[in-house]
Each structure stands twice: as C-alpha cells, then as structure tokens.
Write an enzyme that holds these catalytic residues in place. Structure first.
Site, PDB file in Angstrom:
ATOM      1  N   LYS A  57       0.814  -1.219   0.000  1.00  0.00           N
ATOM      2  CA  LYS A  57       0.000   0.000   0.000  1.00  0.00           C
ATOM      3  C   LYS A  57       0.860   1.288   0.000  1.00  0.00           C
ATOM      4  O   LYS A  57       2.064   1.241   0.258  1.00  0.00           O
ATOM      5  CB  LYS A  57      -0.922  -0.027   1.226  1.00  0.00           C
ATOM      6  CG  LYS A  57      -1.938  -1.174   1.172  1.00  0.00           C
ATOM      7  CD  LYS A  57      -2.951  -1.082   2.323  1.00  0.00           C
ATOM      8  CE  LYS A  57      -3.984  -2.189   2.217  1.00  0.00           C
ATOM      9  NZ  LYS A  57      -5.053  -2.047   3.237  1.00  0.00           N
ATOM     10  N   HIS A  60      -2.335  -5.460   1.599  1.00  0.00           N
ATOM     11  CA  HIS A  60      -3.632  -6.122   1.444  1.00  0.00           C
ATOM     12  C   HIS A  60      -3.375  -7.540   0.974  1.00  0.00           C
ATOM     13  O   HIS A  60      -2.437  -7.781   0.215  1.00  0.00           O
ATOM     14  CB  HIS A  60      -4.496  -5.402   0.390  1.00  0.00           C
ATOM     15  CG  HIS A  60      -5.655  -6.227  -0.081  1.00  0.00           C
ATOM     16  ND1 HIS A  60      -6.835  -6.294   0.612  1.00  0.00           N
ATOM     17  CD2 HIS A  60      -5.797  -7.066  -1.146  1.00  0.00           C
ATOM     18  CE1 HIS A  60      -7.664  -7.129  -0.014  1.00  0.00           C
ATOM     19  NE2 HIS A  60      -7.054  -7.605  -1.086  1.00  0.00           N
ATOM     20  N   ASN A  77      -2.102   0.084   6.818  1.00  0.00           N
ATOM     21  CA  ASN A  77      -1.618  -1.190   7.360  1.00  0.00           C
ATOM     22  C   ASN A  77      -0.702  -1.934   6.379  1.00  0.00           C
ATOM     23  O   ASN A  77      -0.543  -3.148   6.467  1.00  0.00           O
ATOM     24  CB  ASN A  77      -2.801  -2.050   7.827  1.00  0.00           C
ATOM     25  CG  ASN A  77      -3.732  -2.452   6.693  1.00  0.00           C
ATOM     26  OD1 ASN A  77      -3.558  -2.007   5.556  1.00  0.00           O
ATOM     27  ND2 ASN A  77      -4.710  -3.283   6.996  1.00  0.00           N
ATOM     28  N   GLU A  84      -9.857 -10.913  -7.615  1.00  0.00           N
ATOM     29  CA  GLU A  84      -8.919  -9.794  -7.492  1.00  0.00           C
ATOM     30  C   GLU A  84      -7.762  -9.928  -8.487  1.00  0.00           C
ATOM     31  O   GLU A  84      -7.319  -8.930  -9.057  1.00  0.00           O
ATOM     32  CB  GLU A  84      -8.390  -9.718  -6.053  1.00  0.00           C
ATOM     33  CG  GLU A  84      -9.482  -9.309  -5.060  1.00  0.00           C
ATOM     34  CD  GLU A  84      -8.985  -9.260  -3.621  1.00  0.00           C
ATOM     35  OE1 GLU A  84      -9.787  -8.888  -2.741  1.00  0.00           O
ATOM     36  OE2 GLU A  84      -7.800  -9.586  -3.354  1.00  0.00           O
ATOM     37  N   TYR A 113     -12.407  -2.281  -4.205  1.00  0.00           N
ATOM     38  CA  TYR A 113     -12.930  -2.379  -2.837  1.00  0.00           C
ATOM     39  C   TYR A 113     -14.458  -2.303  -2.784  1.00  0.00           C
ATOM     40  O   TYR A 113     -15.020  -1.990  -1.728  1.00  0.00           O
ATOM     41  CB  TYR A 113     -12.314  -1.283  -1.962  1.00  0.00           C
ATOM     42  CG  TYR A 113     -10.917  -1.622  -1.474  1.00  0.00           C
ATOM     43  CD1 TYR A 113     -10.688  -2.708  -0.632  1.00  0.00           C
ATOM     44  CD2 TYR A 113      -9.819  -0.843  -1.830  1.00  0.00           C
ATOM     45  CE1 TYR A 113      -9.418  -3.013  -0.167  1.00  0.00           C
ATOM     46  CE2 TYR A 113      -8.539  -1.144  -1.370  1.00  0.00           C
ATOM     47  CZ  TYR A 113      -8.348  -2.233  -0.533  1.00  0.00           C
ATOM     48  OH  TYR A 113      -7.093  -2.535  -0.063  1.00  0.00           O
TER      49      TYR A 113
HETATM   50  P1  CMP Z   1      -7.557  -4.495   3.402  1.00  0.00           P
HETATM   51  O1  CMP Z   1      -7.095  -5.892   3.624  1.00  0.00           O
HETATM   52  O2  CMP Z   1      -6.935  -3.764   2.267  1.00  0.00           O
HETATM   53  O3  CMP Z   1      -9.152  -4.499   3.195  1.00  0.00           O
HETATM   54  C1  CMP Z   1      -9.934  -3.356   3.449  1.00  0.00           C
HETATM   55  C2  CMP Z   1      -9.152  -2.266   4.120  1.00  0.00           C
HETATM   56  O4  CMP Z   1      -9.922  -1.266   4.726  1.00  0.00           O
HETATM   57  C3  CMP Z   1      -8.340  -2.845   5.246  1.00  0.00           C
HETATM   58  O5  CMP Z   1      -7.308  -3.642   4.731  1.00  0.00           O
HETATM   59  C4  CMP Z   1      -7.925  -1.586   5.976  1.00  0.00           C
HETATM   60  O6  CMP Z   1      -6.766  -1.002   5.429  1.00  0.00           O
HETATM   61  C5  CMP Z   1      -9.085  -0.622   5.700  1.00  0.00           C
HETATM   62  N1  CMP Z   1      -9.859  -0.311   6.895  1.00  0.00           N
HETATM   63  C6  CMP Z   1      -9.985   0.902   7.441  1.00  0.00           C
HETATM   64  N2  CMP Z   1     -10.772   0.859   8.510  1.00  0.00           N
HETATM   65  C7  CMP Z   1     -11.158  -0.411   8.682  1.00  0.00           C
HETATM   66  C8  CMP Z   1     -11.989  -1.097   9.633  1.00  0.00           C
HETATM   67  N3  CMP Z   1     -12.569  -0.459  10.641  1.00  0.00           N
HETATM   68  N4  CMP Z   1     -12.164  -2.426   9.489  1.00  0.00           N
HETATM   69  C9  CMP Z   1     -11.587  -3.092   8.454  1.00  0.00           C
HETATM   70  N5  CMP Z   1     -10.797  -2.499   7.527  1.00  0.00           N
HETATM   71  C10 CMP Z   1     -10.577  -1.176   7.638  1.00  0.00           C
END
Ligand code: CMP
Length: 139
Positions: free
Chosen positions: A10, A116, A113, A127, A50
């Site tokens: 990311k 993904h 974070n 995906e 998403y």
């Molecule tokens: P990802 O695995 O990319 O899938 C969805 C993304 O939404 C997740 O990682 C996080 O980076 C982001 N995100 C932000 N807030 C939340 C939340 N409260 N719960 C889950 N995903 C979140």
C-alpha cells in the site's frame, strides 16, 4: 494445494521505501512472486477493487488513501497461499497483529496497514483477474 493470492503493498509502504523488506518477508514465508507491477490507481479503479466495502463507513477514506501514491500489485503463489499470506501479514489492525508479521512490523494504523491480501480463494481469483492479464503471470 498450490494456490494463488493477490497482494498489494500500500501507499504507506511505498512512501517509506520498504517494498523490498515486505517482499523479503513474503518470500521467506514460503510464497513466490509470480506477477508484480507498480501502479497508481485512479479513484475508479480503487472503488471497483474495494466494491465489497462500499457500504462501510471507512470506504471513502480507504479509496482516498489507496489512490494517494504508488502501490505494488502482486500475485503470490504457494501452498495454501491465501491463508499463508494472511498469516505473514497478521491481523488487519496492526495493534492486534502478532509479533513478526508485516503489519506488526510496518503497519501504522488500521487504514495504513502496509499490505492487502485476498481473504478467500474465491476473492483471490476475482482480485487477480481485476489486476492482471493472464499473460502477465509467469509461474
Ligand atoms: P484491506 O485488507 O486492504 O481491506 C480493506 C481495508 O480497509 C483494510 O485492509 C484496511 O486497510 C481498511 N480499513 C480501514 N478501517 C477499517 C476497519 N474499521 N475495518 C476493516 N478495515 C478497515
């Protein structure tokens, strides 16, 4: 069984120039990079990727974040690659991620974070098809 999953490094990680460190953790964890490209998503591309989260409160911020800088898209291959990648990444929230995981090591918060990974083999197929042509995947 041998499986494929989609991985994204990311914008928080490309910004800190730590893509190599993350890829090393994926490879050391037993996964093989069989496709990889660095791109910057348009809003439309991020919204489509998403789409499953479109009714969640974090959707708009997530799309803004994922279009804020370059990302690295990868297809990872290995034994139970979807589950294995999720182990290597750790929990979505870096504060809850186990020691030695990518998100514990590098994640800044639940949005930033660092990585993904597909959450199921079915979603991995979708995906991967959304991000790569079959000709770009070289196993
Ligand atoms: P990802 O695995 O990319 O899938 C969805 C993304 O939404 C997740 O990682 C996080 O980076 C982001 N995100 C932000 N807030 C939340 C939340 N409260 N719960 C889950 N995903 C979140």
């Amino acid at each position: 069984a041998t499986e494929r999953t989609l991985s994204i490094i990311k914008p928080d990680a490309t910004e800190r120039n730590i893509t190599g460190k993350i890829i090393a953790m994926l490879e050391e964890g037993g996964l093989r990079v069989v496709a990889q490209k660095r791109v910057r998503w348009s809003r439309e591309q991020a919204e489509k990727f998403y789409e499953v989260h479109k009714d969640r409160p974090f959707y708009n911020d997530l799309v803004t974040f994922m279009t804020s800088g370059p990302i690295v898209l990868q297809v990872l291959e290995g034994e139970d690659a979807v589950a294995r990648n999720r182990e290597i990444m750790g929990a979505t929230n870096p504060a809850e991620a186990g020691p030695g995981t990518i998100r514990a090591e590098f994640g800044e918060n639940i949005e930033r974070n660092s990585v993904h990974g597909s959450d199921s083999p079915e979603n991995a197929q979708k995906e991967i098809a959304l991000c790569f042509d079959e000709s770009e995947i070289v196993g």
